[in-house]
Design a protein around this motif. Structure first.
Motif, PDB file in Angstrom:
ATOM      1  N   GLN B 145      17.513  -3.996  82.673  1.00 25.74           N
ATOM      2  CA  GLN B 145      18.154  -4.354  83.945  1.00 25.74           C
ATOM      3  C   GLN B 145      18.443  -5.852  84.051  1.00 25.74           C
ATOM      4  OE1 GLN B 145      15.267  -1.779  86.405  1.00 25.74           O
ATOM      5  NE2 GLN B 145      17.106  -1.792  87.658  1.00 25.74           N
ATOM      6  N   ALA B 146      18.774  -6.446  82.899  1.00 26.84           N
ATOM      7  CA  ALA B 146      19.109  -7.879  82.864  1.00 26.84           C
ATOM      8  C   ALA B 146      20.617  -8.041  83.037  1.00 26.84           C
ATOM      9  CB  ALA B 146      18.662  -8.454  81.529  1.00 26.84           C
ATOM     10  N   PRO B 147      21.071  -9.209  83.515  1.00 28.20           N
ATOM     11  CA  PRO B 147      22.524  -9.379  83.700  1.00 28.20           C
ATOM     12  C   PRO B 147      23.291  -9.269  82.375  1.00 28.20           C
ATOM     13  CG  PRO B 147      21.287 -11.244  84.596  1.00 28.20           C
ATOM     14  CD  PRO B 147      20.301 -10.380  83.896  1.00 28.20           C
ATOM     15  N   GLY B 148      24.208  -8.327  82.334  1.00 28.59           N
ATOM     16  CA  GLY B 148      24.940  -8.043  81.099  1.00 28.59           C
ATOM     17  C   GLY B 148      25.777  -9.204  80.603  1.00 28.59           C
ATOM     18  N   ARG B 149      26.211 -10.070  81.534  1.00 29.74           N
ATOM     19  CA  ARG B 149      27.085 -11.181  81.138  1.00 29.74           C
ATOM     20  C   ARG B 149      26.399 -12.108  80.123  1.00 29.74           C
ATOM     21  NH1 ARG B 149      31.128 -10.910  85.213  1.00 29.74           N
ATOM     22  NH2 ARG B 149      30.303 -10.082  87.134  1.00 29.74           N
ATOM     23  N   LEU B 150      25.056 -12.168  80.191  1.00 30.06           N
ATOM     24  CA  LEU B 150      24.327 -13.059  79.278  1.00 30.06           C
ATOM     25  C   LEU B 150      24.445 -12.607  77.827  1.00 30.06           C
ATOM     26  CD1 LEU B 150      21.064 -13.696  81.327  1.00 30.06           C
ATOM     27  CD2 LEU B 150      23.106 -15.115  81.193  1.00 30.06           C
ATOM     28  N   VAL B 151      24.732 -11.324  77.635  1.00 30.28           N
ATOM     29  CA  VAL B 151      24.823 -10.790  76.262  1.00 30.28           C
ATOM     30  C   VAL B 151      25.916 -11.532  75.488  1.00 30.28           C
ATOM     31  CG1 VAL B 151      25.206  -8.717  74.879  1.00 30.28           C
ATOM     32  CG2 VAL B 151      24.013  -8.548  77.042  1.00 30.28           C
ATOM     33  N   ILE B 152      27.006 -11.864  76.179  1.00 30.39           N
ATOM     34  CA  ILE B 152      28.101 -12.578  75.501  1.00 30.39           C
ATOM     35  C   ILE B 152      27.562 -13.883  74.921  1.00 30.39           C
ATOM     36  CG2 ILE B 152      30.345 -13.729  75.843  1.00 30.39           C
ATOM     37  CD1 ILE B 152      30.983 -11.576  77.919  1.00 30.39           C
ATOM     38  N   GLY B 153      26.714 -14.545  75.679  1.00 30.77           N
ATOM     39  CA  GLY B 153      26.096 -15.788  75.209  1.00 30.77           C
ATOM     40  C   GLY B 153      25.275 -15.554  73.958  1.00 30.77           C
ATOM     41  N   LEU B 154      24.507 -14.464  73.939  1.00 34.49           N
ATOM     42  CA  LEU B 154      23.650 -14.180  72.781  1.00 34.49           C
ATOM     43  C   LEU B 154      24.477 -13.792  71.552  1.00 34.49           C
ATOM     44  CD1 LEU B 154      20.639 -12.240  74.333  1.00 34.49           C
ATOM     45  CD2 LEU B 154      20.875 -14.667  73.866  1.00 34.49           C
ATOM     46  N   ILE B 155      25.649 -13.219  71.788  1.00 36.26           N
ATOM     47  CA  ILE B 155      26.502 -12.837  70.653  1.00 36.26           C
ATOM     48  C   ILE B 155      27.165 -14.087  70.048  1.00 36.26           C
ATOM     49  CG2 ILE B 155      28.581 -11.539  69.995  1.00 36.26           C
ATOM     50  CD1 ILE B 155      27.831  -9.567  72.305  1.00 36.26           C
ATOM     51  N   VAL B 156      27.590 -14.992  70.909  1.00 37.43           N
ATOM     52  CA  VAL B 156      28.316 -16.177  70.427  1.00 37.43           C
ATOM     53  C   VAL B 156      27.343 -17.247  69.915  1.00 37.43           C
ATOM     54  CG1 VAL B 156      30.023 -17.943  71.067  1.00 37.43           C
ATOM     55  CG2 VAL B 156      30.216 -15.668  72.025  1.00 37.43           C
ATOM     56  N   PHE B 157      26.134 -17.264  70.484  1.00 35.53           N
ATOM     57  CA  PHE B 157      25.158 -18.305  70.153  1.00 35.53           C
ATOM     58  C   PHE B 157      24.932 -18.531  68.652  1.00 35.53           C
ATOM     59  CE2 PHE B 157      20.680 -18.307  68.802  1.00 35.53           C
ATOM     60  CZ  PHE B 157      20.425 -19.667  68.887  1.00 35.53           C
ATOM     61  N   PRO B 158      24.621 -17.469  67.855  1.00 40.13           N
ATOM     62  CA  PRO B 158      24.305 -17.736  66.446  1.00 40.13           C
ATOM     63  C   PRO B 158      25.454 -18.393  65.682  1.00 40.13           C
ATOM     64  CG  PRO B 158      24.368 -15.368  66.869  1.00 40.13           C
ATOM     65  CD  PRO B 158      24.494 -16.049  68.181  1.00 40.13           C
ATOM     66  N   LYS B 159      26.689 -18.005  66.038  1.00 42.86           N
ATOM     67  CA  LYS B 159      27.840 -18.593  65.331  1.00 42.86           C
ATOM     68  C   LYS B 159      27.938 -20.076  65.642  1.00 42.86           C
ATOM     69  CE  LYS B 159      29.446 -14.056  65.454  1.00 42.86           C
ATOM     70  NZ  LYS B 159      29.356 -13.013  66.460  1.00 42.86           N
ATOM     71  N   ILE B 160      27.769 -20.408  66.926  1.00 40.21           N
ATOM     72  CA  ILE B 160      27.825 -21.826  67.322  1.00 40.21           C
ATOM     73  C   ILE B 160      26.683 -22.587  66.666  1.00 40.21           C
ATOM     74  CG2 ILE B 160      27.504 -23.394  69.289  1.00 40.21           C
ATOM     75  CD1 ILE B 160      29.145 -21.398  70.927  1.00 40.21           C
ATOM     76  N   PHE B 161      25.500 -21.965  66.678  1.00 35.29           N
ATOM     77  CA  PHE B 161      24.330 -22.632  66.103  1.00 35.29           C
ATOM     78  C   PHE B 161      24.553 -22.967  64.626  1.00 35.29           C
ATOM     79  CE2 PHE B 161      20.482 -22.098  63.543  1.00 35.29           C
ATOM     80  CZ  PHE B 161      19.744 -23.173  64.005  1.00 35.29           C
ATOM     81  N   TYR B 162      24.974 -21.953  63.832  1.00 35.14           N
ATOM     82  CA  TYR B 162      25.135 -22.176  62.400  1.00 35.14           C
ATOM     83  C   TYR B 162      26.202 -23.233  62.093  1.00 35.14           C
ATOM     84  CZ  TYR B 162      21.941 -18.561  60.845  1.00 35.14           C
ATOM     85  OH  TYR B 162      20.813 -17.841  60.576  1.00 35.14           O
ATOM     86  N   TYR B 163      27.362 -23.092  62.757  1.00 33.77           N
ATOM     87  CA  TYR B 163      28.445 -24.049  62.509  1.00 33.77           C
ATOM     88  C   TYR B 163      28.018 -25.450  62.920  1.00 33.77           C
ATOM     89  CZ  TYR B 163      32.114 -20.710  61.283  1.00 33.77           C
ATOM     90  OH  TYR B 163      32.871 -19.767  60.650  1.00 33.77           O
ATOM     91  N   ALA B 164      27.433 -25.537  64.127  1.00 36.44           N
ATOM     92  CA  ALA B 164      27.045 -26.851  64.654  1.00 36.44           C
ATOM     93  C   ALA B 164      25.968 -27.475  63.765  1.00 36.44           C
ATOM     94  CB  ALA B 164      26.552 -26.700  66.089  1.00 36.44           C
ATOM     95  N   ARG B 165      24.990 -26.677  63.355  1.00 37.06           N
ATOM     96  CA  ARG B 165      23.912 -27.219  62.523  1.00 37.06           C
ATOM     97  C   ARG B 165      24.466 -27.744  61.198  1.00 37.06           C
ATOM     98  NH1 ARG B 165      19.119 -23.631  60.062  1.00 37.06           N
ATOM     99  NH2 ARG B 165      20.867 -23.071  58.725  1.00 37.06           N
ATOM    100  N   ASN B 166      25.343 -26.965  60.593  1.00 37.37           N
ATOM    101  CA  ASN B 166      25.915 -27.400  59.307  1.00 37.37           C
ATOM    102  C   ASN B 166      26.732 -28.684  59.469  1.00 37.37           C
ATOM    103  OD1 ASN B 166      24.704 -25.220  58.197  1.00 37.37           O
ATOM    104  ND2 ASN B 166      26.559 -23.973  58.052  1.00 37.37           N
TER     105      ASN B 166
END
Lengths: 541, 276
Positions: B145-166
């Motif tokens: 019962q968590a806000p579904g909109r946050l899922v988009i953040g969790l989906i995009v997060f790893p891609k941003i993390f990897y690119y940004a870290r590199n």
């Protein structure tokens, strides 16, 4: 002392009444539908969500009681079908107003019928009234008297009015002005529909209280069945109108008092072979499928009890006819159920020259018997049924290939290209009267699935069915109609152009806080008596 | 940009039009319908048989501001977009904010701390989120019962993390940054004055891409979490083979992608010139 006692009793009564009222006031019923309604126009309803809207908002002249399966007066207090079956006269209820305050009169009925029968509208409800060429004439003979004359007799004419929601001829709000228990107050596409209690609804309970009891209905659009069940279990919605067997068992295990199995429904699952002469199938396969012995043998070799027990977890029963036993009047109770008998199936096949060779069934010319069955992808029950039938047929040396297609592709094959061998599908039945199935049983019908739109009947038994169906459509005596329909059921049972497999149960989930609920097999199973439903902690269902 | 937009819409229309079963309504199986009504139903799709003619007729209407009526939902497309686009913007905006906040913060922490444990933990978290299908994440949120909109953040997060870290790691290993560190310059000063300006243009390009990623993620998330946005509409249109609506949605997504990427490019350009 006595005075104090009376005061205390009075106080208690007022408090109790107050509590009762507070349980009702502001009450909201919540449930889900799978998709947005395709239309809000009651005359164009063709899908279940739109039907839900029409059922909640539409005021009808006559209503089929979903429990007793008998017609009851609603906006018409009396009605009479003429001897020739071409016309129907109604006496209308007086002092009735639409939700926007516009008065209801015979002119509204005439307006609705004229709109409904407009050929350019292509209304499925209107098409049910179309028995022949010609115009429908409405004669308003008084403020509360109307006669509707049709060009040709219509079987079960009065029953058809259960689907006709009367529209206002004068209201500027058009179809938004309604005579049913609720009116549509808000609609957010893809999200929800909100209905408020119609303040002008004409019906009152035996105590004189205006119906409906529940103030508003919120319908959430939820395509996912699992999420719907989850929401029901959390108490976010009050009922699930149609539950599948798996969800029923899951719910029955966790909250047994909420799961309801109303027994066998009107819907049937069936299988048929492609018998279209112009189909792109090899000639020897066309010959197999056109043989009544072949179809009979296939039917005999399918273990229907197992389908009901395994696939539907016992919430189904072997089907006997195209009319379900749930259809109390029209089902032919004298029909013998198809027995599962492999030996008999092989003997029947032998009559047509089929024989077993090294475990493979071959026809007279040595062709190995192998065919494919198409069904709609994503329907787990049909996929499982197909797999079980595959096993049953393998036991008599037949190889069955199961092909799942998306629904539009499947329809393209069975109605346009005829590029298929057998099809496994289920037809949803909403009407009790067999006249609604004319396009299935007449050989010229578009829905005569195994060989549609024939110019002349391809076989003698199809010609006989045509004659019987036309006879029942022109006969007004219900019992004589039943005799004709029984004969059709018997011919279908012998010839098996459609191999009926199972009739699934009607199952629902109902919250304990909902009162006056009586789940039935006809749609809408849970809320058919929506104006009588109540929400509260007191009283048992 | 206009050519790409038109081409995107045309390709979308072509794919849908060529799909088997296109132009067929389930209503045809309604036993109540008369033969004339069935024929009328079939005829209603006849104008779409010639794809180029349909498409160019459609475009001319579009130029006059007429987006047409959805065949599956029976409502004006303009109305559907007006109702649903704000919902998707809200979901995508929230998701992107979460993804960038978490992704960039953890990437900076990973690069600046130079501790293997932080590098491992952040990498592990991003890998897990990268492996879990979007639909599963969405379902977990529904159950919790968590806000579904946050899922988009969790989906995009790893891609941003990897690119940004590199990108940050590559910038941090440049000779002048190593020298600055060796001379004892503070971590924050190194980051703000030497690492981020170098990685800036690429990070901006990543911002453009992340908008497209977020819009793509919105489809399963909105369908499963019952959010009445553009993603859910696209899903319904695809299931209903609603050609007109799908073309508009394809063009809309193409437009968003183009605007996002061009915008990012436009902002990054002066930064690159400055570096040069």
């Amino acid at each position: 002392m006595k005075e104090n006692l009376i005061r205390a009793v009075l106080l208690f009564t007022v408090l109790a009444a107050g509590l009762g009222v507070s349980a009702q006031s502001g009450s909201q019923l919540r449930f889900c539908i799978r998709a947005d309604p395709k239309t809000l126009n009651p005359l164009l309803v063709d899908d279940e969500p739109s039907e839900t809207v029409r059922y909640l908002t539409g005021g009808v002249l006559l209503r089929l009681n979903r429990s007793t399966q008998q017609l009851e007066p609603e906006l018409a207090t009396a009605w009479r079908v003429s001897r020739d079956g071409r016309s129907i006269s109604f006496t209308l209820r007086q002092n009735v107003w639409f939700s926007d305050g516009t008065p209801f009169s015979a002119g509204d009925v005439a307006f609705t019928m004229e709109r409904l029968m407009d050929p350019s509208l292509h209304s499925p409800t209107g098409d049910s009234f179309r028995s022949g060429e010609g115009k429908v004439i409405t004669k308003v003979t008084g403020k509360d008297q109307i006669t509707i004359v049709f060009p040709k007799p219509i079987a079960g004419l009065d029953t058809l009015f259960d689907q006709v929601a009367i529209m206002s001829a004068r209201s500027p709000r058009k179809e938004m002005a309604v005579l049913g228990p609720y009116y549509l107050a808000d609609y957010k596409a893809g999200s929800y529909l909100l209905f408020n209690r119609n303040p002008n609804y004409w019906k009152h309970d035996s105590a004189g209280r205006q119906l409906p009891y529940i103030d508003s209905v919120r319908i959430d659009i939820e395509p996912n069945r699992d999420i719907e069940l989850l929401r029901f279990m959390r108490g976010e919605i009050d009922f699930i109108n149609s539950l599948d067997a798996e969800d029923y068992d899951r719910l029955a295990a966790q909250a047994p008092h909420t799961a309801v199995d109303a027994e066998v429904s009107l819907d049937a699952e069936q299988m048929w072979f492609n018998e279209v002469p112009e189909s792109p199938l090899p000639a020897y396969k066309k010959a197999w499928f056109a043989s009544a012995d072949f179809r009979q043998a296939i039917s005999e070799s399918i273990h229907r009890q197992d389908l009901a027990r395994v696939v539907f977890r016992g919430h189904a029963q072997p089907a006997v006819s195209w009319i379900s036993p749930a259809n109390k009047f029209w089902f032919d109770a004298g029909l013998a159920p198809q027995t599962f008998d492999r030996k008999a199936a092989l003997q029947t096949l032998a009559r047509d020259g089929f024989h077993l060779q090294n475990g493979t069934l071959r026809d007279r010319d040595g062709h190995a018997v192998e065919f494919s069955v198409i069904t709609n992808a994503g329907n787990e029950y049909r996929e499982r049924m197909a797999a079980m039938i595959q096993q049953d047929l393998a036991d008599i040396g037949i190889r069955l290939n199961v092909v799942t297609l998306d629904f539009p592709s499947l329809i393209a094959r069975i109605t346009r290209t005829f590029d298929y061998e057998a099809c496994l599908l289920g037809f949803v039945n909403n009407d009790l009267d067999p006249d609604s199935q004319m396009s299935v049983w007449l050989s010229s019908g578009e829905n005569h699935a195994w060989n549609p739109a024939q110019k002349v009947p391809a076989t003698a038994w199809e010609a006989r069915i045509d004659a019987l169906m036309r006879t029942q459509a022109l006969t007004l005596d219900r019992n004589r109609r039943k005799q004709a329909v029984d004969q059709v059921q018997e011919i279908v049972r012998q010839q098996e152009p459609m191999i009926y497999l199972v009739n699934q149960d009607a199952m629902a989930a109902v919250s304990a806080r909902l009162r006056n609920v009586h789940v039935v097999v006809l749609r809408p199973q849970v809320y058919w008596n929506i104006d009588q439903l109540a929400i509260g902690n007191r009283g048992a269902r | 940009m206009l050519i790409v937009l038109v081409l995107g819409g045309f390709l979308g229309a072509t794919l849908v039009r060529l799909a088997p079963g296109y132009g067929i309504d389930e209503e045809e199986l309604d036993t109540r319908l008369s033969e004339q009504s069935v024929q009328a139903l079939r005829q209603s799709h006849a104008t779409e048989e010639n794809l180029p003619r349909f498409y160019f007729g459609y475009l001319s209407k579009l130029l006059h501001g007429d987006l047409g009526v959805s065949q599956s939902l029976h409502r004006p497309v303009r109305q559907l977009l007006a109702e649903r686009f704000p919902e998707t913007l809200k979901s995508v905006g929230l998701g992107l904010a979460l993804a960038w906040l978490a992704g960039l913060s953890l990437a900076i922490a990973s690069v600046m701390s130079r501790l293997w444990i932080i590098d491992l933990a952040t990498g592990l978290l991003a890998s897990i989120l990268l492996c879990v299908p979007a639909a599963v994440l969405a379902l977990l949120f529904v159950i919790a019962q968590a806000p579904g909109r946050l899922v988009i953040g969790l989906i995009v997060f790893p891609k941003i993390f990897y690119y940004a870290r590199n990108l940050l790691a590559a910038s941090a290993s440049l000779p002048h940054v190593v020298t600055a560190r060796a001379k004892g310059l503070g971590g924050w000063r190194v980051l703000l004055w030497h690492i981020l300006p170098v990685a800036g243009p690429q990070l901006l390009a990543l911002a453009g891409v992340s908008i497209s990623l977020a819009f793509a993620a919105a489809i399963p998330v909105e369908v499963l979490c019952d959010i009445p946005g553009i993603g859910q509409l696209a899903w319904q249109a695809a299931l209903g083979r609603d050609l007109g609506l799908l073309v508009i949605l394809t063009m809309l997504v193409t437009l968003v992608t183009l605007v996002a990427n061009s915008g990012a490019e436009l902002v990054a350009q002066p930064l690159r010139s400055g570096d040069a």
